[in-house]
Design a protein around this motif. Structure first.
Motif, PDB file in Angstrom:
ATOM      1  N   SER A 114       0.832  -1.205   0.000  1.00  0.00           N
ATOM      2  CA  SER A 114       0.000   0.000   0.000  1.00  0.00           C
ATOM      3  C   SER A 114       0.866   1.254   0.000  1.00  0.00           C
ATOM      4  O   SER A 114       0.598   2.223  -0.734  1.00  0.00           O
ATOM      5  CB  SER A 114      -0.933   0.011   1.215  1.00  0.00           C
ATOM      6  OG  SER A 114      -1.830  -1.093   1.168  1.00  0.00           O
ATOM      7  N   GLN A 115       1.937   1.248   0.811  1.00  0.00           N
ATOM      8  CA  GLN A 115       2.839   2.401   0.838  1.00  0.00           C
ATOM      9  C   GLN A 115       3.504   2.610  -0.512  1.00  0.00           C
ATOM     10  O   GLN A 115       3.643   3.743  -0.995  1.00  0.00           O
ATOM     11  CB  GLN A 115       3.885   2.210   1.930  1.00  0.00           C
ATOM     12  CG  GLN A 115       3.333   2.234   3.346  1.00  0.00           C
ATOM     13  CD  GLN A 115       4.407   1.912   4.378  1.00  0.00           C
ATOM     14  OE1 GLN A 115       5.593   1.958   4.072  1.00  0.00           O
ATOM     15  NE2 GLN A 115       3.990   1.588   5.592  1.00  0.00           N
ATOM     16  N   THR A 116       3.927   1.499  -1.124  1.00  0.00           N
ATOM     17  CA  THR A 116       4.590   1.597  -2.425  1.00  0.00           C
ATOM     18  C   THR A 116       3.650   2.172  -3.474  1.00  0.00           C
ATOM     19  O   THR A 116       4.038   3.026  -4.275  1.00  0.00           O
ATOM     20  CB  THR A 116       5.088   0.209  -2.866  1.00  0.00           C
ATOM     21  OG1 THR A 116       5.999  -0.305  -1.889  1.00  0.00           O
ATOM     22  CG2 THR A 116       5.782   0.281  -4.211  1.00  0.00           C
ATOM     23  N   ARG A 117       2.425   1.720  -3.486  1.00  0.00           N
ATOM     24  CA  ARG A 117       1.479   2.193  -4.487  1.00  0.00           C
ATOM     25  C   ARG A 117       1.091   3.649  -4.254  1.00  0.00           C
ATOM     26  O   ARG A 117       0.870   4.405  -5.212  1.00  0.00           O
ATOM     27  CB  ARG A 117       0.244   1.289  -4.506  1.00  0.00           C
ATOM     28  CG  ARG A 117       0.584  -0.111  -5.024  1.00  0.00           C
ATOM     29  CD  ARG A 117      -0.570  -1.077  -5.009  1.00  0.00           C
ATOM     30  NE  ARG A 117      -0.147  -2.381  -5.522  1.00  0.00           N
ATOM     31  CZ  ARG A 117      -0.906  -3.472  -5.547  1.00  0.00           C
ATOM     32  NH1 ARG A 117      -2.159  -3.420  -5.056  1.00  0.00           N
ATOM     33  NH2 ARG A 117      -0.435  -4.603  -6.030  1.00  0.00           N
ATOM     34  N   ARG A 118       1.010   4.070  -2.989  1.00  0.00           N
ATOM     35  CA  ARG A 118       0.765   5.488  -2.720  1.00  0.00           C
ATOM     36  C   ARG A 118       1.930   6.330  -3.237  1.00  0.00           C
ATOM     37  O   ARG A 118       1.727   7.406  -3.831  1.00  0.00           O
ATOM     38  CB  ARG A 118       0.563   5.725  -1.225  1.00  0.00           C
ATOM     39  CG  ARG A 118      -0.810   5.323  -0.712  1.00  0.00           C
ATOM     40  CD  ARG A 118      -1.088   5.956   0.643  1.00  0.00           C
ATOM     41  NE  ARG A 118      -0.102   5.548   1.649  1.00  0.00           N
ATOM     42  CZ  ARG A 118      -0.230   4.476   2.425  1.00  0.00           C
ATOM     43  NH1 ARG A 118      -1.306   3.699   2.300  1.00  0.00           N
ATOM     44  NH2 ARG A 118       0.694   4.193   3.315  1.00  0.00           N
ATOM     45  N   LEU A 119       3.163   5.847  -3.014  1.00  0.00           N
ATOM     46  CA  LEU A 119       4.337   6.584  -3.479  1.00  0.00           C
ATOM     47  C   LEU A 119       4.353   6.644  -5.006  1.00  0.00           C
ATOM     48  O   LEU A 119       4.696   7.673  -5.593  1.00  0.00           O
ATOM     49  CB  LEU A 119       5.609   5.913  -2.956  1.00  0.00           C
ATOM     50  CG  LEU A 119       6.942   6.589  -3.322  1.00  0.00           C
ATOM     51  CD1 LEU A 119       6.948   8.034  -2.853  1.00  0.00           C
ATOM     52  CD2 LEU A 119       8.112   5.826  -2.700  1.00  0.00           C
ATOM     53  N   LYS A 120       3.968   5.545  -5.664  1.00  0.00           N
ATOM     54  CA  LYS A 120       3.882   5.551  -7.126  1.00  0.00           C
ATOM     55  C   LYS A 120       2.912   6.627  -7.599  1.00  0.00           C
ATOM     56  O   LYS A 120       3.191   7.369  -8.552  1.00  0.00           O
ATOM     57  CB  LYS A 120       3.434   4.179  -7.641  1.00  0.00           C
ATOM     58  CG  LYS A 120       4.526   3.143  -7.692  1.00  0.00           C
ATOM     59  CD  LYS A 120       4.012   1.743  -7.992  1.00  0.00           C
ATOM     60  CE  LYS A 120       2.920   1.672  -9.000  1.00  0.00           C
ATOM     61  NZ  LYS A 120       2.456   0.296  -9.258  1.00  0.00           N
ATOM     62  N   GLY A 121       1.767   6.710  -6.945  1.00  0.00           N
ATOM     63  CA  GLY A 121       0.793   7.730  -7.330  1.00  0.00           C
ATOM     64  C   GLY A 121       1.321   9.139  -7.120  1.00  0.00           C
ATOM     65  O   GLY A 121       1.099  10.026  -7.952  1.00  0.00           O
ATOM     66  N   ASP A 122       2.040   9.349  -6.009  1.00  0.00           N
ATOM     67  CA  ASP A 122       2.588  10.668  -5.731  1.00  0.00           C
ATOM     68  C   ASP A 122       3.649  11.058  -6.774  1.00  0.00           C
ATOM     69  O   ASP A 122       3.672  12.197  -7.258  1.00  0.00           O
ATOM     70  CB  ASP A 122       3.210  10.708  -4.330  1.00  0.00           C
ATOM     71  CG  ASP A 122       2.168  10.580  -3.224  1.00  0.00           C
ATOM     72  OD1 ASP A 122       0.976  10.808  -3.525  1.00  0.00           O
ATOM     73  OD2 ASP A 122       2.548  10.232  -2.090  1.00  0.00           O
ATOM     74  N   ASP A 175       3.944   9.917  -9.839  1.00  0.00           N
ATOM     75  CA  ASP A 175       3.293  10.140 -11.125  1.00  0.00           C
ATOM     76  C   ASP A 175       2.607  11.506 -11.152  1.00  0.00           C
ATOM     77  O   ASP A 175       2.631  12.207 -12.172  1.00  0.00           O
ATOM     78  CB  ASP A 175       2.285   9.025 -11.387  1.00  0.00           C
ATOM     79  CG  ASP A 175       1.749   9.056 -12.807  1.00  0.00           C
ATOM     80  OD1 ASP A 175       2.568   9.206 -13.739  1.00  0.00           O
ATOM     81  OD2 ASP A 175       0.532   8.943 -12.988  1.00  0.00           O
ATOM     82  N   ASP A 216       6.736  -3.063  -6.303  1.00  0.00           N
ATOM     83  CA  ASP A 216       5.352  -3.510  -6.128  1.00  0.00           C
ATOM     84  C   ASP A 216       5.217  -4.981  -6.526  1.00  0.00           C
ATOM     85  O   ASP A 216       4.582  -5.782  -5.814  1.00  0.00           O
ATOM     86  CB  ASP A 216       4.451  -2.627  -6.989  1.00  0.00           C
ATOM     87  CG  ASP A 216       2.972  -2.868  -6.695  1.00  0.00           C
ATOM     88  OD1 ASP A 216       2.656  -3.703  -5.834  1.00  0.00           O
ATOM     89  OD2 ASP A 216       2.138  -2.216  -7.347  1.00  0.00           O
TER      90      ASP A 216
END
Length: 467
Positions: A25-33, A35, A69
């Motif tokens: 979840s942390q990794t995917r939030r960071l990916k969104g940030d 991007d 991820d």
């Protein structure tokens, strides 16, 4: 894939599912940030090298986060069935897992075991038997086979871990880059019983890294080219143009007629030499040529153009052309050529025998005369702007000077943020302080105006009548 590193070490326990989910979840939030920041910063269609380099770095960061991820998802879900399992063709639980595979080669039985992911990475039919260590190099491009052989030999003979990359040629000619990590598995007497490895497709990651490297190199080359251009411009100016600061010295054939000083004030927002210039020249008839002006553009090209223009102005003045006629001829010269592009100019001839200043201008601030602590702008002669049709006539004016008078010529942009009468009034306000030598007066002007942020280059030329 075996869960042990050696035969006498217990298998590591996998982390709790909840903790891995939190990392995902942390990794995917960071990916969104990342991007979102990339979309905010990038300019659509920009060809600027720095912009391309930034985009490439954002892409690389996103590739690495995607890899993280994927790896965490595989850690959470566990290994997929190997090809030797009852259902080798079962699709992966997630398409993300297709980029990481595992294998084990048993040296005692000469058996090999591959995961389903490894078949997909290497482009092999899952129904086919896994390749032995001796057969594995058949998939590797010729140039990389020695590298793989060395890694495997060091692992089996010297028990060294494997950590390296090589390229494989898949069916249809598709070449992929694979990163292999592995270790030997030792039996009870310390000899190598088998070897296990994790193989990862890093083709897209390496492509992103190459783009970052290429765009960085392009940016560095462009910056180096700009520095070289600046250095060449400076060297050219030092070789053929008047000095940009300090006193101007004319050859004296008798009493000193004029005390001269000048200065060039560079723009604070530009790194290249601009097109502002000044010049002084003692003519063969004993008169003195004083001129200032500006060319459009920056860099080596404008410097060479400036050299050509000054040569033309000097040549015409030496041939006896008076300021008005010189301006007309200069206009014809510029009208017949593409370069240089002259923004404006003022040209003066000083006649020491009568202390007369004869001058003409084209789209340029008029000279200023300072006497007894006060100053004024000389009346502008009738004329036209440079760039008018050929045959244009330029008017010229005359001014009788006195011993001690100070003449100030300058280009546009000397007074940052002010033009026309506003700039003139600020300069005229310095009149009580312009009472020393020409160099002292230039120093006063520079101290008053030189520290200001300026958008363009500027030049100032001062001449005090000595006799």
């Amino acid at each position: 894939m075996p869960s042990h590193l050696s035969a006498d070490r217990p298998a590591a326990q996998p982390p709790g599912r909840g903790s891995v989910d939190a990392l995902i979840s942390q990794t995917r939030r960071l990916k969104g940030d990342v991007d979102a920041v990339r979309r905010d910063c990038e300019e659509e269609g920009s060809d600027d090298p720095r912009e391309r380099w930034q985009r490439a770095l954002y892409d690389l960061a996103l590739h690495q986060l995607n890899d993280l991820d994927e790896h965490l998802a595989q850690l959470r879900d566990g290994p997929l069935p190997t090809a030797a399992a009852p259902e080798p063709s079962v699709p992966p639980q997630s398409s993300l897992l297709s980029r990481v595979g595992s294998a084990e080669w048993n040296l005692l039985t000469d058996e090999a075991s591959w995961s389903g992911e490894l078949y997909r990475i290497l482009g092999r039919d899952p129904a086919a038997p896994p390749l032995t260590l001796d057969e594995l190099p058949s998939l590797v491009v010729d140039e990389d086979r020695p590298k793989l052989t060395t890694m495997v030999t060091n692992c089996l003979v010297d028990a060294r871990p494997i950590d390296g990359e090589f390229r494989i040629a898949r069916r249809g000619g598709d070449v992929r880059t694979v990163h292999m990590m592995g270790e030997p598995v030792l039996d009870t007497d310390g000899s190598t019983a088998s070897m296990w490895a994790v193989l990862r497709d890093v083709s897209e990651l390496r492509r992103s890294q190459r783009v970052v490297s290429e765009t960085r190199d392009s940016l560095h080359h462009r910056q180096e080219a700009a520095r070289n251009e600046h250095r060449l411009a400076v060297e050219l100016q030092e070789a053929v143009l008047p000095p940009w600061r300090g006193s101007l010295r004319l050859p004296h054939r008798g009493p000193r007629i004029l005390d001269l000083a000048s200065h060039h004030l560079p723009a604070s927002t530009h790194t290249l030499i601009g097109g502002d210039w000044y010049d002084t020249l003692e003519l063969t008839d004993g008169e003195t040529l004083l001129s200032v002006g500006d060319l459009t553009g920056q860099g080596v090209g404008v410097t060479s153009n400036m050299t050509m223009l000054l040569g033309a102005v000097r040549g015409m003045a030496m041939a006896g052309a008076q300021p008005g006629q010189l301006m007309a001829w200069l206009n014809q010269l510029l009208d017949a050529t593409v370069q240089p592009a002259l923004g404006s100019a003022v040209c003066c001839r000083y006649r020491p025998a009568t202390r007369t200043l004869v001058w003409a201008q084209a789209g340029h601030p008029a000279p200023m005369l300072f006497r007894d602590g006060t100053g004024r702008v000389l009346n502008t002669p009738d004329g036209v702007l440079l760039g008018a049709t050929s045959g244009a006539v330029y008017g010229q004016a005359e001014e009788t000077l006195e011993v001690g008078d100070l003449l100030l010529l300058h280009t546009d942009g000397l007074v940052p943020g002010h033009t026309g009468s506003a700039a003139a009034n600020l300069l005229l306000g310095l009149a009580p302080r312009l009472t020393g030598t020409a160099e002292d007066c230039v120093r006063t002007v520079v101290q008053e105006l030189g520290d200001s942020e300026r958008e363009d280059n500027a030049c100032v030329l001062v001449a005090r009548v000595m006799s």
